[in-house]
Write an enzyme that holds these catalytic residues in place. Structure first.
Site, PDB file in Angstrom:
ATOM      1  N   TYR A  57      17.439  29.716   4.592  1.00  0.00           N
ATOM      2  CA  TYR A  57      16.351  30.478   5.211  1.00  0.00           C
ATOM      3  C   TYR A  57      16.589  30.631   6.710  1.00  0.00           C
ATOM      4  O   TYR A  57      16.880  29.663   7.398  1.00  0.00           O
ATOM      5  CB  TYR A  57      15.009  29.790   4.990  1.00  0.00           C
ATOM      6  CG  TYR A  57      14.505  29.913   3.569  1.00  0.00           C
ATOM      7  CD1 TYR A  57      14.114  31.153   3.066  1.00  0.00           C
ATOM      8  CD2 TYR A  57      14.433  28.804   2.736  1.00  0.00           C
ATOM      9  CE1 TYR A  57      13.653  31.284   1.756  1.00  0.00           C
ATOM     10  CE2 TYR A  57      13.970  28.918   1.441  1.00  0.00           C
ATOM     11  CZ  TYR A  57      13.583  30.162   0.946  1.00  0.00           C
ATOM     12  OH  TYR A  57      13.135  30.280  -0.330  1.00  0.00           O
ATOM     13  N   LYS A  70       0.835  -1.203   0.000  1.00  0.00           N
ATOM     14  CA  LYS A  70       0.000   0.000   0.000  1.00  0.00           C
ATOM     15  C   LYS A  70       0.874   1.259   0.000  1.00  0.00           C
ATOM     16  O   LYS A  70       2.046   1.209   0.373  1.00  0.00           O
ATOM     17  CB  LYS A  70      -0.932  -0.013   1.213  1.00  0.00           C
ATOM     18  CG  LYS A  70      -0.225   0.063   2.553  1.00  0.00           C
ATOM     19  CD  LYS A  70      -1.181  -0.202   3.708  1.00  0.00           C
ATOM     20  CE  LYS A  70      -0.454  -0.075   5.032  1.00  0.00           C
ATOM     21  NZ  LYS A  70      -1.249  -0.611   6.165  1.00  0.00           N
TER      22      LYS A  70
END
Ligand code: PLP
Length: 341
Positions: free
Chosen positions: A250, A33
């Site tokens: 950043y 999955k």
């Protein structure tokens, strides 16, 4: 672009460990999955099939259709009832009694029973009604299954639930006789339940995380020798030398205390990598320091290498983010190229 290397040797070695528990590859259902836990469904499915796995598990019908040619049967865990269809080797999980009313004749189902997790599944009291309805409607009962809520935890909870499940199986066998149906397959073990099991006696185990090389189990359960299959790699975009006191990225979260090389690599949080904030000392697989924050499409590392391995052990990132390996792996963007080596 970043890329993902998958180790065929490690996968094989993990499956060997699991097959010793189940007594054979034919009793392992590969849980594929969510893009094979981020490993890439389209490369992973043919690989496990070529190694002798015949059962697979997906989340949706779409994934099952993509890999239908590789497996004898594929159980779809959470498809909506409107999308059920008749197929020779695709089996739909039925997660509550009401769903049964809508299942068309001829559809193969796996009946999920709530043995104590209370997340979904039929109530054991509904079993007589359910099997009666399955018989009347001409629905095909492939298997009956349950899921443990605490297989990877110390405590009595697992044993309590296993007793419940045992009683449910006995009841199913009797009901199958009553309605003259074939005895369905039984499966309940996920990775943790299988790894702590000494005498496996079901038709197959649904194995996800252990096949990919991880467990979440405390050390008291022992060392299993599983090896991570996935390695996330990135390529260098540019390189510079930082001067003393220059800050990177950043917020300038990393400050160079001495001159050092900083290279930018082409993987970021848009690729599903967690947005590391630069606040601790997170390192790449070879021990190079990640410098400052992870950006959307890139990150800076104290390295000159043209290519770099960001991680080959998801647990290091899981620990940093106070989460589990599953969470780190499944988030990896499906567009990243993946291949076996
Ligand atoms: C995801 C899942 C599994 C696999 O669990 P692992 O811990 O990864 O082995 C098994 N059964 C069900 C119902 C699942 O949803």
């Amino acid at each position: 672009m970043a890329y993902i290397k998958l180790s065929a040797n490690n996968l094989h070695s993990n499956l060997e460990i699991l097959a010793k528990k189940t007594d054979g590859y034919e009793k392992i259902a590969a849980v594929l999955k969510d893009n094979a836990y981020g490993h890439g469904l389209s490369v992973f499915a043919p690989k496990v099939a070529s190694l002798g796995i015949t059962h697979a598990i997906t989340r949706e019908a779409k994934e099952a259709l993509e890999i239908e040619g590789f497996f004898r049967d594929i159980i779809v865990l959470s498809e909506h009832k409107e999308n059920f269809f008749v197929h020779s080797n695709i089996i739909f999980a039925v997660n509550e009694f009401d769903t049964l009313k809508f299942v068309p004749r001829g559809v193969k189902i796996a009946l999920k029973i709530d043995s104590g997790m209370h997340r979904n599944g039929l109530n054991p009291e509904e079993l007589d009604m359910a099997l009666g309805m399955i018989k009347r409607k001409g629905v095909i009962l492939h298997s009956v299954f349950t899921h443990y809520r605490a297989a990877d935890e110390i405590g009595s909870c697992f044993f309590w639930q296993r007793e419940n499940w045992h009683a449910i199986k006995t009841q199913i066998v009797e009901l199958a006789k009553k309605y003259s149906m074939n005895k369905p397959f039984f499966h309940s073990h996920n990775s943790a339940a299988l790894l702590r099991c000494n005498k496996f006696d079901e038709d197959f185990a649904r194995v996800g995380i252990a096949m990919y090389g991880y467990t979440q189990m405390p050390e008291v359960f022992g060392e299993f020798g599983l090896k991570p299959v996935l390695e996330l790699c990135a390529k260098r975009v540019s390189k510079r030398v930082l001067k003393v006191d220059q800050r990177v990225g950043y917020g300038g979260m990393f400050t160079a205390e001495q001159e050092l090389v900083s290279s930018l690599y082409d993987v970021g949080y848009a690729d599903g990598l967690m947005r590391y904030n630069g606040g601790s000392k997170l390192r790449t697989s070879d021990g190079s320091l990640i410098l400052g924050r992870v950006s959307m499409d890139s990150l800076s590392v104290n390295s000159e290498n043209e290519e770099i391995s960001i991680f080959n052990d998801a647990d290091i990132w899981a620990k940093e983010f106070n989460t589990i390996s599953y969470d780190i792996l499944v988030k990896l963007n499906a567009k990243i190229p993946r291949f076996f080596v």
